[in-house]
Design an enzyme around this catalytic site. Structure first.
Site, PDB file in Angstrom:
ATOM      1  N   LYS A  13      23.068 -16.328   4.547  1.00 16.30           N
ATOM      2  CA  LYS A  13      24.494 -16.634   4.404  1.00 16.30           C
ATOM      3  C   LYS A  13      24.972 -17.644   5.444  1.00 16.30           C
ATOM      4  O   LYS A  13      25.687 -18.574   5.117  1.00 16.30           O
ATOM      5  CB  LYS A  13      25.358 -15.373   4.567  1.00 16.30           C
ATOM      6  CG  LYS A  13      25.209 -14.364   3.458  1.00 16.30           C
ATOM      7  CD  LYS A  13      26.249 -13.251   3.625  1.00 16.30           C
ATOM      8  CE  LYS A  13      26.157 -12.506   4.952  1.00 16.30           C
ATOM      9  NZ  LYS A  13      24.983 -11.656   5.092  1.00 16.30           N
ATOM     10  N   ARG A  88      33.497  -6.651   4.473  1.00 18.16           N
ATOM     11  CA  ARG A  88      32.252  -5.902   4.376  1.00 18.16           C
ATOM     12  C   ARG A  88      32.495  -4.474   3.905  1.00 18.16           C
ATOM     13  O   ARG A  88      31.529  -3.737   3.677  1.00 18.16           O
ATOM     14  CB  ARG A  88      31.619  -5.839   5.758  1.00 18.16           C
ATOM     15  CG  ARG A  88      30.346  -6.619   5.928  1.00 18.16           C
ATOM     16  CD  ARG A  88      29.900  -6.407   7.354  1.00 18.16           C
ATOM     17  NE  ARG A  88      28.526  -6.775   7.588  1.00 18.16           N
ATOM     18  CZ  ARG A  88      28.156  -7.946   8.095  1.00 18.16           C
ATOM     19  NH1 ARG A  88      29.044  -8.859   8.369  1.00 18.16           N
ATOM     20  NH2 ARG A  88      26.895  -8.184   8.324  1.00 18.16           N
ATOM     21  N   ARG A 127      12.617 -13.740  12.088  1.00 16.21           N
ATOM     22  CA  ARG A 127      13.700 -14.280  12.909  1.00 16.21           C
ATOM     23  C   ARG A 127      13.779 -13.533  14.254  1.00 16.21           C
ATOM     24  O   ARG A 127      14.076 -14.123  15.286  1.00 16.21           O
ATOM     25  CB  ARG A 127      15.037 -14.155  12.167  1.00 16.21           C
ATOM     26  CG  ARG A 127      16.201 -14.750  12.906  1.00 16.21           C
ATOM     27  CD  ARG A 127      17.445 -14.825  12.036  1.00 16.21           C
ATOM     28  NE  ARG A 127      18.195 -13.579  12.031  1.00 16.21           N
ATOM     29  CZ  ARG A 127      19.289 -13.362  11.292  1.00 16.21           C
ATOM     30  NH1 ARG A 127      19.725 -14.292  10.475  1.00 16.21           N
ATOM     31  NH2 ARG A 127      19.928 -12.226  11.341  1.00 16.21           N
ATOM     32  N   ARG A 133      17.257 -11.790  18.556  1.00 13.05           N
ATOM     33  CA  ARG A 133      18.573 -11.174  18.422  1.00 13.05           C
ATOM     34  C   ARG A 133      18.429  -9.669  18.588  1.00 13.05           C
ATOM     35  O   ARG A 133      17.533  -9.061  18.015  1.00 13.05           O
ATOM     36  CB  ARG A 133      19.135 -11.500  17.027  1.00 13.05           C
ATOM     37  CG  ARG A 133      20.541 -12.009  17.065  1.00 13.05           C
ATOM     38  CD  ARG A 133      20.969 -12.450  15.694  1.00 13.05           C
ATOM     39  NE  ARG A 133      21.445 -11.327  14.888  1.00 13.05           N
ATOM     40  CZ  ARG A 133      22.109 -11.489  13.739  1.00 13.05           C
ATOM     41  NH1 ARG A 133      22.351 -12.692  13.281  1.00 13.05           N
ATOM     42  NH2 ARG A 133      22.512 -10.447  13.053  1.00 13.05           N
ATOM     43  N   ARG A 144      20.879  -1.732   9.136  1.00  8.30           N
ATOM     44  CA  ARG A 144      21.813  -2.729   8.588  1.00  8.30           C
ATOM     45  C   ARG A 144      21.706  -2.795   7.062  1.00  8.30           C
ATOM     46  O   ARG A 144      22.703  -2.940   6.368  1.00  8.30           O
ATOM     47  CB  ARG A 144      21.563  -4.097   9.222  1.00  8.30           C
ATOM     48  CG  ARG A 144      22.209  -4.204  10.608  1.00  8.30           C
ATOM     49  CD  ARG A 144      21.581  -5.286  11.458  1.00  8.30           C
ATOM     50  NE  ARG A 144      21.652  -6.601  10.873  1.00  8.30           N
ATOM     51  CZ  ARG A 144      20.797  -7.594  11.151  1.00  8.30           C
ATOM     52  NH1 ARG A 144      19.802  -7.400  11.990  1.00  8.30           N
ATOM     53  NH2 ARG A 144      20.946  -8.758  10.595  1.00  8.30           N
TER      54      ARG A 144
HETATM   55  P1  ADP Z   1      23.897 -10.072   9.238  1.00 12.76           P
HETATM   56  O1  ADP Z   1      22.849 -11.036   9.669  1.00 12.76           O
HETATM   57  O2  ADP Z   1      23.419  -8.655   9.244  1.00 12.76           O
HETATM   58  O3  ADP Z   1      24.580 -10.448   7.972  1.00 12.76           O
HETATM   59  P2  ADP Z   1      26.255 -10.696  10.888  1.00 12.76           P
HETATM   60  O4  ADP Z   1      25.909 -11.741  11.839  1.00 12.76           O
HETATM   61  O5  ADP Z   1      27.142 -11.044   9.761  1.00 12.76           O
HETATM   62  O6  ADP Z   1      24.922 -10.021  10.406  1.00 12.76           O
HETATM   63  O7  ADP Z   1      26.916  -9.446  11.653  1.00 12.76           O
HETATM   64  C1  ADP Z   1      26.235  -8.804  12.721  1.00 12.76           C
HETATM   65  C2  ADP Z   1      26.914  -7.489  13.075  1.00 12.76           C
HETATM   66  O8  ADP Z   1      28.294  -7.720  13.412  1.00 12.76           O
HETATM   67  C3  ADP Z   1      26.965  -6.446  11.941  1.00 12.76           C
HETATM   68  O9  ADP Z   1      25.781  -5.713  11.830  1.00 12.76           O
HETATM   69  C4  ADP Z   1      28.163  -5.610  12.402  1.00 12.76           C
HETATM   70  O10 ADP Z   1      27.809  -4.743  13.449  1.00 12.76           O
HETATM   71  C5  ADP Z   1      29.124  -6.637  12.980  1.00 12.76           C
HETATM   72  N1  ADP Z   1      30.054  -7.133  11.942  1.00 12.76           N
HETATM   73  C6  ADP Z   1      30.096  -8.411  11.451  1.00 12.76           C
HETATM   74  N2  ADP Z   1      31.050  -8.520  10.509  1.00 12.76           N
HETATM   75  C7  ADP Z   1      31.619  -7.301  10.379  1.00 12.76           C
HETATM   76  C8  ADP Z   1      32.637  -6.764   9.544  1.00 12.76           C
HETATM   77  N3  ADP Z   1      33.260  -7.530   8.633  1.00 12.76           N
HETATM   78  N4  ADP Z   1      32.975  -5.466   9.700  1.00 12.76           N
HETATM   79  C9  ADP Z   1      32.366  -4.708  10.592  1.00 12.76           C
HETATM   80  N5  ADP Z   1      31.375  -5.115  11.392  1.00 12.76           N
HETATM   81  C10 ADP Z   1      30.996  -6.401  11.296  1.00 12.76           C
END
Ligand code: ADP
Length: 187
Positions: A13, A88, A127, A133, A144
């Site tokens: 994404k 989300r 990754r 990370r 996740r």
């Molecule tokens: P991913 O690579 O899993 O899509 P993101 O970079 O989008 O991860 O998000 C990393 C973390 O940030 C999530 O696992 C969550 O803990 C937190 N997070 C991000 N966006 C949201 C959201 N909209 N609501 C709640 N937590 C969020």
């Protein structure tokens, strides 16, 4: 254009969001990036969400909603944006609807990157080795994915019902996927 990009962790994404946003001259807004930047800078918010992110759990809706509301109020997002990682949860969907309604605007489309989950778990593990990370360890990746399936996957149905959902095949080369998204957007 006001857009959302949906898809499981590891679907690519972030990469696609920044390409599409560049092309459309709108900001790509990633809640994950906002949280990570706050953690890095040791802000109050960062300290508050650090443990949650490291465990693969969600940040509480009220915290996330107000961050997005403030970000969308900035000038560069006035005429469009691409949200990555938000909403989300169904509660966040409602909150976003309210924010947009307040400004008399609405979403144009919701893109869903459709991918094979086993394949993306493999991507995330690779990754993890490259970027290190903190939420890319195997246990956290599984958590996740579990949280995604439980909380976020149902959002597709909601947006499909609203007639906004556009599904795009997220498997293949990065350029190929960008081209599919552009086609799907007619942009
Ligand atoms: P991913 O690579 O899993 O899509 P993101 O970079 O989008 O991860 O998000 C990393 C973390 O940030 C999530 O696992 C969550 O803990 C937190 N997070 C991000 N966006 C949201 C959201 N909209 N609501 C709640 N937590 C969020």
């Amino acid at each position: 254009m006001r857009l959302i990009i949906l898809g499981p962790p590891g679907a690519g994404k972030g990469t696609q969001a920044s390409r599409i946003a560049d092309r459309l001259s709108i900001p790509a807004i990633s809640t994950g990036d906002i949280f990570r930047a706050n953690i890095k800078n040791e802000t109050e918010l960062g300290l508050q969400v650090k443990e949650l992110l490291a465990a693969g759990r969600f940040v509480p809706d009220d915290v996330t909603n107000s961050i997005v509301e403030n970000r969308l109020a900035e000038d560069d997002a006035r005429n469009g944006f691409l949200l990555d990682g938000y909403p989300r949860t169904l509660e966040q969907v409602r909150a976003l609807d309210d924010m947009l309604a307040k400004h008399g605007t609405e979403l144009d489309k919701v893109l869903e990157l459709v991918v094979d989950v086993d394949e993306v778990v493999g991507r995330l593990l690779r990754r993890a080795e490259i970027e290190g990370r903190e939420d890319d360890t195997e246990d956290v990746i599984r958590e996740r994915m579990r949280v995604y399936t439980e909380e976020t996957a149902p959002l597709s149905a909601v947006y499909r019902e609203k007639g906004l959902l556009v599904e795009v095949d997220g498997m293949g080369e990065v350029d190929e996927i960008t081209a599919r998204i552009s086609d799907a957007l007619g942009a």
